[in-house]
Design a protein around this motif. Structure first.
Motif, short mmCIF file in Angstrom:
data_model
loop_
_atom_site.label_atom_id
_atom_site.label_comp_id
_atom_site.label_asym_id
_atom_site.label_seq_id
_atom_site.Cartn_x
_atom_site.Cartn_y
_atom_site.Cartn_z
N ILE A 70 0.85 -1.19 0.00
CA ILE A 70 0.00 0.00 0.00
C ILE A 70 0.89 1.24 0.00
CG2 ILE A 70 -1.79 1.28 1.23
CD1 ILE A 70 -2.73 -1.36 2.42
N MET A 71 0.75 2.07 -1.04
CA MET A 71 1.55 3.28 -1.16
C MET A 71 0.78 4.48 -0.61
SD MET A 71 4.19 1.95 -2.50
CE MET A 71 5.12 3.43 -2.94
N VAL A 78 -2.08 3.89 -4.29
CA VAL A 78 -1.91 2.72 -5.15
C VAL A 78 -1.70 1.48 -4.29
CG1 VAL A 78 -0.49 1.62 -6.92
CG2 VAL A 78 -1.01 4.06 -7.07
N VAL A 79 -2.52 0.47 -4.52
CA VAL A 79 -2.40 -0.80 -3.81
C VAL A 79 -1.97 -1.85 -4.83
CG1 VAL A 79 -3.63 -2.58 -2.51
CG2 VAL A 79 -4.14 -0.16 -2.12
N THR A 80 -0.87 -2.52 -4.54
CA THR A 80 -0.32 -3.50 -5.47
C THR A 80 -0.38 -4.89 -4.86
OG1 THR A 80 1.21 -1.86 -6.37
CG2 THR A 80 1.71 -4.16 -6.82
N SER A 87 -6.95 3.11 -4.72
CA SER A 87 -7.76 3.05 -3.52
C SER A 87 -7.79 4.41 -2.84
CB SER A 87 -7.21 1.99 -2.56
OG SER A 87 -7.98 1.91 -1.38
N VAL A 88 -8.94 5.10 -2.92
CA VAL A 88 -9.15 6.41 -2.30
C VAL A 88 -10.37 6.30 -1.41
CG1 VAL A 88 -8.03 7.68 -4.17
CG2 VAL A 88 -10.47 7.15 -4.32
N PRO A 89 -10.61 7.30 -0.54
CA PRO A 89 -11.72 7.18 0.41
C PRO A 89 -13.06 6.79 -0.20
CG PRO A 89 -10.35 9.05 1.01
CD PRO A 89 -9.81 8.52 -0.29
N LYS A 90 -13.36 7.28 -1.41
CA LYS A 90 -14.67 7.01 -1.99
C LYS A 90 -14.62 6.05 -3.18
CE LYS A 90 -16.85 11.32 -0.53
NZ LYS A 90 -17.61 12.53 -0.96
N GLY A 91 -13.50 5.36 -3.34
CA GLY A 91 -13.41 4.48 -4.49
C GLY A 91 -12.33 3.43 -4.37
N LEU A 92 -12.54 2.32 -5.03
CA LEU A 92 -11.54 1.25 -5.14
C LEU A 92 -11.71 0.65 -6.52
CD1 LEU A 92 -9.38 -0.62 -3.94
CD2 LEU A 92 -11.23 -2.08 -3.10
#
Length: 278
Positions: free
Chosen positions: A207-208, A212-214, A231-236
């Motif tokens: 997790i950056m 960005v989640v890899t 991956s942001v607070p309102k979206g994945l």
């Protein structure tokens, strides 16, 4: 005489009902039997129209309806639809034609609970109800492989829990990414099938700070699959997937290339005949 007339009337009614019931055939075929909790649960609804009238669903003047009914298998209680959107795109099927339609059950029904479900497609046409065969699907938790936690700057109450879980699909182990939010309210994100998985190497989640989640997992003996999510607070959202070579295997392949490249062949040293036993 009345009994004879009544008997033949019953036979005629049964024949008419059988003819009517065979005019429309509808079926549902899921992609798999088992789904990890959070998957969209994709399947195909197949409609065959052998009636003299066209089937029309989803248009302004359409009286026909395509319905999906879902039940809990243990007590046969029906699960209410959780969305107001149609289960498929609108469609028209002319007489003696058919059509296949994509359906995502979890987009319309709350199917996160791990249990067995029964799914039945129904087409309402010309005042008749045509029911397809009931199919069984299972929602499972999967076998946990690794977990990670994402925190968001400026959103102190929000925590996003990631889990990589393993489950068999079509006879092969697959790896899935599941995610849920802990905060003012719980939210479950769509579980993503990342493909075939060899258990010889543990999968990794990175997790950056940028969001960005890899996920890196071994796909086969020579390659990994690298999946990136935004991956942001309102979206994945899945933004990319690519195969990458195992560094160790890549090094071995490069050595083989050096042996086989014209001009770079590595030949055994020449020895004089009396040195062959040295």
């Amino acid at each position: 005489m009345k009994h004879i007339i009544s008997f033949f009337s019953s036979i005629l009614s049964l024949a008419l009902f059988a003819a009517t019931s065979s005019e429309i055939k509808v079926s549902f075929t899921p992609d798999s039997i088992d789904y990890v909790s959070g998957e969209r649960i994709r399947g195909i609804v197949d409609v065959l129209n052998a009636s003299p009238r066209k089937v029309s669903v989803g248009y302004a003047n359409s009286k026909d309806k395509l319905i999906i009914e879902v039940f809990r298998a243990d007590d046969r209680s029906q699960i209410e639809k959780s969305s107001s959107t149609p289960v498929t795109a609108r469609f028209v099927i002319e007489p003696n034609q058919g059509q296949k339609l994509e359906v995502f059950l979890a987009d319309h029904f709350p199917l996160l609970e791990e249990r067995r479900y029964l799914v039945r497609p129904v087409l309402v046409h010309g005042g008749h109800r045509y029911e397809g065969m009931t199919r069984t699907i299972n929602v499972v938790t999967g076998m946990k492989q690794v977990a990670a936690l994402q925190l968001f700057e400026g959103h102190d109450q929000l925590r996003r829990h990631f889990e990589l879980v393993r489950w068999s699909r079509n006879g092969t182990d697959h790896i899935f990414l599941a995610a849920r939010d802990e905060g003012s309210r719980w939210r479950n994100w769509v579980t993503t099938d990342l493909g075939s998985f060899l258990r010889v190497t543990p999968p990794v989640i990175s997790i950056m700070p940028s969001g960005v989640v890899t996920v890196l997992h071994r796909f086969d003996p020579e390659t990994f699959v690298r999946s990136e999510f935004w991956s942001v607070p309102k979206g994945l959202e899945l933004i990319s997937r690519e195969k990458v070579q195992d560094p160790e295997t890549a090094g071995q392949n490069r050595v083989r290339e050096l042996y086989n490249t014209p001009g770079n062949e590595i030949k055994p040293p020449k020895r004089r005949w009396w040195e062959i036993w040295k």
